[in-house]
Structure formats: structure tokens, C-alpha cells
Design a protein around this motif. Sequence first.
Motif, mmCIF file in Angstrom:
data_model
loop_
_atom_site.group_PDB
_atom_site.id
_atom_site.type_symbol
_atom_site.label_atom_id
_atom_site.label_comp_id
_atom_site.label_asym_id
_atom_site.label_seq_id
_atom_site.Cartn_x
_atom_site.Cartn_y
_atom_site.Cartn_z
ATOM 1 N N VAL A 69 0.853 -1.186 0.000
ATOM 2 C CA VAL A 69 0.000 0.000 0.000
ATOM 3 C C VAL A 69 0.892 1.239 0.000
ATOM 4 C CG1 VAL A 69 -1.774 1.282 1.260
ATOM 5 C CG2 VAL A 69 -1.811 -1.221 1.254
ATOM 6 N N ASN A 70 0.671 2.121 -0.951
ATOM 7 C CA ASN A 70 1.442 3.358 -1.044
ATOM 8 C C ASN A 70 0.610 4.509 -0.482
ATOM 9 O OD1 ASN A 70 2.933 5.599 -1.672
ATOM 10 N ND2 ASN A 70 3.180 5.117 -3.836
ATOM 11 N N LYS A 71 0.981 4.999 0.696
ATOM 12 C CA LYS A 71 0.264 6.103 1.324
ATOM 13 C C LYS A 71 0.909 7.456 1.026
ATOM 14 C CE LYS A 71 -1.956 3.535 5.027
ATOM 15 N NZ LYS A 71 -2.194 3.463 6.471
ATOM 16 N N ASP A 72 2.001 7.460 0.259
ATOM 17 C CA ASP A 72 2.633 8.711 -0.151
ATOM 18 C C ASP A 72 1.966 9.228 -1.419
ATOM 19 O OD1 ASP A 72 4.536 8.925 1.894
ATOM 20 O OD2 ASP A 72 6.003 7.696 0.823
ATOM 21 N N SER A 73 2.297 10.449 -1.808
ATOM 22 C CA SER A 73 1.772 10.987 -3.064
ATOM 23 C C SER A 73 2.674 10.608 -4.234
ATOM 24 C CB SER A 73 1.621 12.501 -2.978
ATOM 25 O OG SER A 73 2.868 13.109 -2.691
ATOM 26 N N ALA A 74 3.938 10.281 -3.966
ATOM 27 C CA ALA A 74 4.888 9.881 -5.006
ATOM 28 C C ALA A 74 4.779 8.381 -5.283
ATOM 29 C CB ALA A 74 6.313 10.212 -4.555
ATOM 30 N N ALA A 75 5.107 7.988 -6.499
ATOM 31 C CA ALA A 75 5.129 6.573 -6.867
ATOM 32 C C ALA A 75 6.313 5.882 -6.199
ATOM 33 C CB ALA A 75 5.219 6.423 -8.376
ATOM 34 N N HIS A 76 6.150 4.586 -5.871
ATOM 35 C CA HIS A 76 7.206 3.773 -5.275
ATOM 36 C C HIS A 76 7.187 2.382 -5.889
ATOM 37 C CE1 HIS A 76 8.062 6.713 -2.162
ATOM 38 N NE2 HIS A 76 6.837 6.639 -1.668
ATOM 39 N N THR A 77 8.258 1.634 -5.635
ATOM 40 C CA THR A 77 8.319 0.219 -6.004
ATOM 41 C C THR A 77 8.827 -0.576 -4.806
ATOM 42 O OG1 THR A 77 10.643 0.085 -6.733
ATOM 43 C CG2 THR A 77 9.030 0.877 -8.355
ATOM 44 N N VAL A 78 8.599 -1.877 -4.837
ATOM 45 C CA VAL A 78 9.253 -2.820 -3.928
ATOM 46 C C VAL A 78 9.971 -3.783 -4.866
ATOM 47 C CG1 VAL A 78 8.977 -4.579 -2.147
ATOM 48 C CG2 VAL A 78 7.461 -2.591 -2.175
ATOM 49 N N THR A 79 11.296 -3.619 -4.963
ATOM 50 C CA THR A 79 12.085 -4.336 -5.955
ATOM 51 C C THR A 79 13.266 -5.031 -5.289
ATOM 52 O OG1 THR A 79 11.510 -2.607 -7.556
ATOM 53 C CG2 THR A 79 13.338 -4.070 -8.138
ATOM 54 N N ALA A 80 13.397 -6.335 -5.514
ATOM 55 C CA ALA A 80 14.537 -7.083 -4.984
ATOM 56 C C ALA A 80 15.824 -6.502 -5.557
ATOM 57 C CB ALA A 80 14.420 -8.559 -5.347
ATOM 58 N N THR A 81 16.853 -6.359 -4.702
ATOM 59 C CA THR A 81 18.106 -5.761 -5.169
ATOM 60 C C THR A 81 18.995 -6.768 -5.887
ATOM 61 O OG1 THR A 81 19.181 -6.136 -3.040
ATOM 62 C CG2 THR A 81 18.119 -4.001 -3.361
ATOM 63 N N GLU A 82 18.783 -8.048 -5.676
ATOM 64 C CA GLU A 82 19.570 -9.093 -6.337
ATOM 65 C C GLU A 82 18.662 -9.912 -7.237
ATOM 66 O OE1 GLU A 82 22.983 -10.035 -5.647
ATOM 67 O OE2 GLU A 82 23.163 -8.155 -4.542
ATOM 68 N N GLU A 107 16.834 -14.349 3.047
ATOM 69 C CA GLU A 107 16.646 -12.914 3.237
ATOM 70 C C GLU A 107 16.884 -12.216 1.903
ATOM 71 O OE1 GLU A 107 18.882 -11.388 6.544
ATOM 72 O OE2 GLU A 107 17.922 -12.776 7.950
ATOM 73 N N TYR A 108 15.925 -11.409 1.503
ATOM 74 C CA TYR A 108 15.958 -10.734 0.213
ATOM 75 C C TYR A 108 15.891 -9.221 0.430
ATOM 76 C CZ TYR A 108 14.771 -15.377 -1.593
ATOM 77 O OH TYR A 108 14.771 -16.730 -1.900
ATOM 78 N N ALA A 109 16.996 -8.544 0.164
ATOM 79 C CA ALA A 109 17.016 -7.086 0.280
ATOM 80 C C ALA A 109 16.138 -6.491 -0.817
ATOM 81 C CB ALA A 109 18.446 -6.572 0.156
ATOM 82 N N PHE A 110 15.438 -5.387 -0.473
ATOM 83 C CA PHE A 110 14.641 -4.699 -1.491
ATOM 84 C C PHE A 110 14.802 -3.197 -1.352
ATOM 85 C CE2 PHE A 110 11.613 -5.614 1.995
ATOM 86 C CZ PHE A 110 11.013 -4.376 2.216
ATOM 87 N N VAL A 111 14.399 -2.499 -2.418
ATOM 88 C CA VAL A 111 14.577 -1.053 -2.506
ATOM 89 C C VAL A 111 13.432 -0.476 -3.340
ATOM 90 C CG1 VAL A 111 16.008 -1.195 -4.609
ATOM 91 C CG2 VAL A 111 16.280 0.743 -3.061
ATOM 92 N N CYS A 112 13.179 0.799 -3.158
ATOM 93 C CA CYS A 112 12.313 1.531 -4.087
ATOM 94 C C CYS A 112 13.239 2.049 -5.179
ATOM 95 C CB CYS A 112 11.611 2.704 -3.387
ATOM 96 S SG CYS A 112 10.750 3.799 -4.553
ATOM 97 N N THR A 113 13.005 1.674 -6.415
ATOM 98 C CA THR A 113 13.908 2.071 -7.494
ATOM 99 C C THR A 113 13.888 3.583 -7.738
ATOM 100 O OG1 THR A 113 12.230 1.559 -9.163
ATOM 101 C CG2 THR A 113 13.844 -0.166 -8.644
ATOM 102 N N PHE A 114 12.813 4.261 -7.330
ATOM 103 C CA PHE A 114 12.743 5.710 -7.486
ATOM 104 C C PHE A 114 13.438 6.446 -6.343
ATOM 105 C CE2 PHE A 114 8.528 4.416 -9.426
ATOM 106 C CZ PHE A 114 8.985 4.470 -10.741
ATOM 107 N N HIS A 115 13.495 5.822 -5.171
ATOM 108 C CA HIS A 115 14.030 6.448 -3.961
ATOM 109 C C HIS A 115 14.967 5.460 -3.266
ATOM 110 C CE1 HIS A 115 9.947 8.070 -4.774
ATOM 111 N NE2 HIS A 115 10.645 9.191 -4.770
#
Length: 125
Positions: A69-82, A107-115
Amino acid sequence: MALAAAAVLLLATACSDGDDKPASTSPSPTSAATSPATAPADTVGITMEDFAFSPANPQVGPGEKIAVVNKDSAAHTVTATEGDAFDTGSIAGGKSGTFTAPSEPGEYAFVCTFHPNMTGTLIVG
């Protein structure tokens, strides 16, 4: 003077619920499940709010469906880093999406590709 005393009495009574117990400020356990901006009760959820993931280290079972769920106004992703273990793609502000946890425990690290400052670790066990 009598008017001031009545006002004080009225305010004191209005602040009390009559049972002399302190008011609770924590949400009820079911409030999150009934809100349209959260994950269904039977689904693990990750919330993106204030440019952070919550929880930052969710624990899930192999192959489990995860609501995002994205509660921010900006777009986000949940993306595995590997590799390509998972990627929600772009989730617009105020919107939600899902992805499926990898079938292999770990354990799978993840990141928002935009932030890139938004990071977390998906713990599959």
C-alpha cells in the motif's frame, strides 16, 4: 462567578467517559484490516509512507502473497536488489499492488527504485 464555576464543572464532565479509566490512544487490532488503504487481514502487507517501508523487515512464508500500500503521493516500487526475485513495478501514490514472495527461504534485500534511500529486507522462512 457562578457562571465560571459551572463552565469548569461542564468541561471536567465532558472530558470524562464516566468509567475513570484512562482513554486508549492505540488503534484496535481490527482497525487496520477494515481500512480500504491497508492489506486484507489474511495477507501480509508492506506500507510505503513518509518515504519509508513499514515494516522494513517483513517476515513471510515461501510463496506468500504480499499486499503493498502506497500512502505517499509519489510513486514507489518494492524491488529485490539481487536478481529478479520480485518487483511490484511502479505503484502510484494512494494506490496498492501485490507480489509473491520467493519460494526459497532466505533474506531478500529490497529497494524503491525511485528512492534508493527506501530499503528493507524480506525474510522468507
